[in-house]
Write an enzyme that holds these catalytic residues in place. Sequence first.
Site, PDB file in Angstrom:
ATOM      1  N   ARG A 127       0.822  -1.207   0.000  1.00  0.00           N
ATOM      2  CA  ARG A 127       0.000   0.000   0.000  1.00  0.00           C
ATOM      3  C   ARG A 127       0.859   1.260   0.000  1.00  0.00           C
ATOM      4  O   ARG A 127       0.435   2.306  -0.488  1.00  0.00           O
ATOM      5  CB  ARG A 127      -0.914  -0.021   1.228  1.00  0.00           C
ATOM      6  CG  ARG A 127      -1.920   1.081   1.300  1.00  0.00           C
ATOM      7  CD  ARG A 127      -2.751   0.971   2.560  1.00  0.00           C
ATOM      8  NE  ARG A 127      -4.125   0.581   2.281  1.00  0.00           N
ATOM      9  CZ  ARG A 127      -5.006   0.254   3.196  1.00  0.00           C
ATOM     10  NH1 ARG A 127      -4.660   0.244   4.468  1.00  0.00           N
ATOM     11  NH2 ARG A 127      -6.245  -0.074   2.859  1.00  0.00           N
ATOM     12  N   LYS A 172      10.260   1.478   6.840  1.00  0.00           N
ATOM     13  CA  LYS A 172      10.574   0.879   8.132  1.00  0.00           C
ATOM     14  C   LYS A 172       9.472  -0.110   8.499  1.00  0.00           C
ATOM     15  O   LYS A 172       8.347   0.276   8.795  1.00  0.00           O
ATOM     16  CB  LYS A 172      10.676   1.936   9.230  1.00  0.00           C
ATOM     17  CG  LYS A 172      11.036   1.339  10.599  1.00  0.00           C
ATOM     18  CD  LYS A 172      10.402   2.100  11.725  1.00  0.00           C
ATOM     19  CE  LYS A 172      10.449   1.331  13.031  1.00  0.00           C
ATOM     20  NZ  LYS A 172       9.676   0.067  13.018  1.00  0.00           N
ATOM     21  N   PRO A 173       9.771  -1.419   8.496  1.00  0.00           N
ATOM     22  CA  PRO A 173       8.788  -2.391   8.944  1.00  0.00           C
ATOM     23  C   PRO A 173       8.722  -2.431  10.461  1.00  0.00           C
ATOM     24  O   PRO A 173       9.622  -1.928  11.146  1.00  0.00           O
ATOM     25  CB  PRO A 173       9.316  -3.714   8.381  1.00  0.00           C
ATOM     26  CG  PRO A 173      10.801  -3.530   8.365  1.00  0.00           C
ATOM     27  CD  PRO A 173      11.027  -2.063   8.057  1.00  0.00           C
ATOM     28  N   SER A 174       7.686  -3.044  10.994  1.00  0.00           N
ATOM     29  CA  SER A 174       7.602  -3.211  12.440  1.00  0.00           C
ATOM     30  C   SER A 174       8.727  -4.112  12.929  1.00  0.00           C
ATOM     31  O   SER A 174       9.124  -5.064  12.258  1.00  0.00           O
ATOM     32  CB  SER A 174       6.261  -3.838  12.818  1.00  0.00           C
ATOM     33  OG  SER A 174       6.269  -4.270  14.167  1.00  0.00           O
ATOM     34  N   SER A 186      -0.669   3.109  15.682  1.00  0.00           N
ATOM     35  CA  SER A 186      -1.538   3.559  16.769  1.00  0.00           C
ATOM     36  C   SER A 186      -1.631   5.081  16.811  1.00  0.00           C
ATOM     37  O   SER A 186      -0.774   5.796  16.271  1.00  0.00           O
ATOM     38  CB  SER A 186      -0.999   3.057  18.111  1.00  0.00           C
ATOM     39  OG  SER A 186       0.230   3.689  18.414  1.00  0.00           O
ATOM     40  N   GLU A 205      -2.748   6.558   9.034  1.00  0.00           N
ATOM     41  CA  GLU A 205      -3.866   5.654   9.298  1.00  0.00           C
ATOM     42  C   GLU A 205      -3.654   5.087  10.692  1.00  0.00           C
ATOM     43  O   GLU A 205      -2.731   4.301  10.920  1.00  0.00           O
ATOM     44  CB  GLU A 205      -3.937   4.518   8.284  1.00  0.00           C
ATOM     45  CG  GLU A 205      -5.148   3.633   8.524  1.00  0.00           C
ATOM     46  CD  GLU A 205      -4.996   2.236   7.962  1.00  0.00           C
ATOM     47  OE1 GLU A 205      -5.803   1.375   8.352  1.00  0.00           O
ATOM     48  OE2 GLU A 205      -4.069   2.000   7.185  1.00  0.00           O
ATOM     49  N   CYS A 226      -7.390  -2.440  12.426  1.00  0.00           N
ATOM     50  CA  CYS A 226      -8.015  -1.168  12.788  1.00  0.00           C
ATOM     51  C   CYS A 226      -9.458  -1.089  12.323  1.00  0.00           C
ATOM     52  O   CYS A 226     -10.230  -0.271  12.824  1.00  0.00           O
ATOM     53  CB  CYS A 226      -7.200  -0.010  12.226  1.00  0.00           C
ATOM     54  SG  CYS A 226      -6.939  -0.109  10.448  1.00  0.00           S
ATOM     55  N   GLU A 233     -11.856  -3.127   3.344  1.00  0.00           N
ATOM     56  CA  GLU A 233     -11.925  -2.165   2.259  1.00  0.00           C
ATOM     57  C   GLU A 233     -11.514  -2.763   0.916  1.00  0.00           C
ATOM     58  O   GLU A 233     -10.896  -3.822   0.848  1.00  0.00           O
ATOM     59  CB  GLU A 233     -11.047  -0.953   2.572  1.00  0.00           C
ATOM     60  CG  GLU A 233      -9.575  -1.252   2.744  1.00  0.00           C
ATOM     61  CD  GLU A 233      -9.179  -1.647   4.151  1.00  0.00           C
ATOM     62  OE1 GLU A 233      -7.971  -1.608   4.435  1.00  0.00           O
ATOM     63  OE2 GLU A 233     -10.052  -2.011   4.963  1.00  0.00           O
ATOM     64  N   HIS A 261      -9.521   4.335   1.718  1.00  0.00           N
ATOM     65  CA  HIS A 261      -9.482   3.950   3.124  1.00  0.00           C
ATOM     66  C   HIS A 261      -8.967   5.134   3.924  1.00  0.00           C
ATOM     67  O   HIS A 261      -7.774   5.443   3.890  1.00  0.00           O
ATOM     68  CB  HIS A 261      -8.555   2.742   3.280  1.00  0.00           C
ATOM     69  CG  HIS A 261      -8.475   2.210   4.674  1.00  0.00           C
ATOM     70  ND1 HIS A 261      -9.575   1.761   5.367  1.00  0.00           N
ATOM     71  CD2 HIS A 261      -7.420   2.045   5.517  1.00  0.00           C
ATOM     72  CE1 HIS A 261      -9.204   1.341   6.559  1.00  0.00           C
ATOM     73  NE2 HIS A 261      -7.904   1.511   6.682  1.00  0.00           N
TER      74      HIS A 261
END
Length: 483
Positions: free
Chosen positions: A159, A174-176, A228, A249, A283, A441, A447
């Site tokens: 996305r 940056k990934p989690s 968050s 988002e 979410c 979605e 979105h």
Amino acid sequence: MVKKYQLFINGEFVDSSSNETMDVINPANEETISSIPLGTEEDVNQAIESAHTAFLSWNKVPSKERASYLYKMADKLEERKDQFVQMLTEENGKTLEASEGELDFAIEYFRYMAGWALRYEGEILESERSNENILVYKKPIGVVAGIVPWNFPMFILARKVAPAIVTGCTIVLKPSQYTPNTACEFAKIVDEVGLPKGVFNLVTGKGSDIGNPMSSHPKVRMVSMTGSYPAGSKVMEAASKSITKVNLELGGKAPAIVTKHANIDLAVEKIKTSRITNSGQACTNAERVYVHEDVAEEFISKMTEAMKNTTVGDPTNRDNEIGPLVNKDRLETVTKMVNTAVENGAKVLTGGKPVNVEKGFYYKPTILVDVKQEMDIIQEEIFGPVLPIMTYKDFDEVIELANDTEYGLSSSIFSENLHEIMRAANELRYGETFVNRENFEAINGFHAGRGQSGIGGADGKHGLNEYLETHVVYLEYDENYKG
């Protein structure tokens, strides 16, 4: 075998300047599955400089050629789908079926956005002057900092990456820290397809260490962050130093309204899906239900039975509908929220506690009743397979209850009455309202949330435009010119 990954900066796989690493844990069995570099501000700066340099030439590449790389990425992902599905389940804990769905969605997303290469457009406006044309160009915004959450690591990667690349932007991703493996493997695909150096960069590590330098860097022109509300507010604060655009988002607290005109069996089926998707860690998940008192007994009975019969366990076992929560902190948070609700008068009809296993972060699908609107379980995002249910008397009341939140991302209504549906569509203060269906979605929709659910949005032509900025040219000419 524990995998070891590197950063990907300027087309090269490199170690972090800190030479420090962190372990990634499989939430299903608590085993270490990989080791990733702990990126630093120095690494972030290097990646952004690389992206900035690449942008100077990448934005001049014809959009059709840029799109060709997205098609190649999609093809590579499709070839390795089984590998990525296994990795996604391993790092995130979602079921194999859910991981397959996410990979399919990500692959489709790359191809969908590639299809916009020759479709997005500017305008020509009428001028008040006879010898002038006003040209409205749509140009790539520049370097994008993409911050990806742990709940949909491949889909949200797509996305952010796909619209950035097709519009001529460059990106530092940056990934989690909890789910970086699929992003690290994706960097290998980027390398294989020959994307020019610096167009895509990957920095792994803790958000607390590298999120601020990514968001505050003056050469970053947009921060696209999914996560968050607290994290989003920090990103927004950091980005404000350079007046950098933010696309956020954030959380959600989606209400599901079940009216007395609803198909109850349909409502139960779709709300269950909307609650347990990704173990309740999305979410857009249905986070609270308001059911009309005339049908409350039937709905609550059937909803409780449906949640009670939901199978929980090893996500690689296809008989299980949900796997574990992503980590121990999430399990403890969900447990605490339910316990607090019970202490304040809520009643557990099913679930209400972690699954009794030696390893893994599993929580039982839960139904709560006798909850009140002011309780945290109604007001704060749960992010787990817990569904609080309240009753209501009339439609004015339920609209007010549904809108009583700081969030404004997703909502849903179940009714066979057109008047109720239209009132909900016009009066619910949310970016999305789903009617008689599950909450999820479409690629070609938009979105986007309101309030503490974020700023800007994603998907479709409107999401693509987030990566573009407007340049207006006033072109005056000699109308008497004869050659």
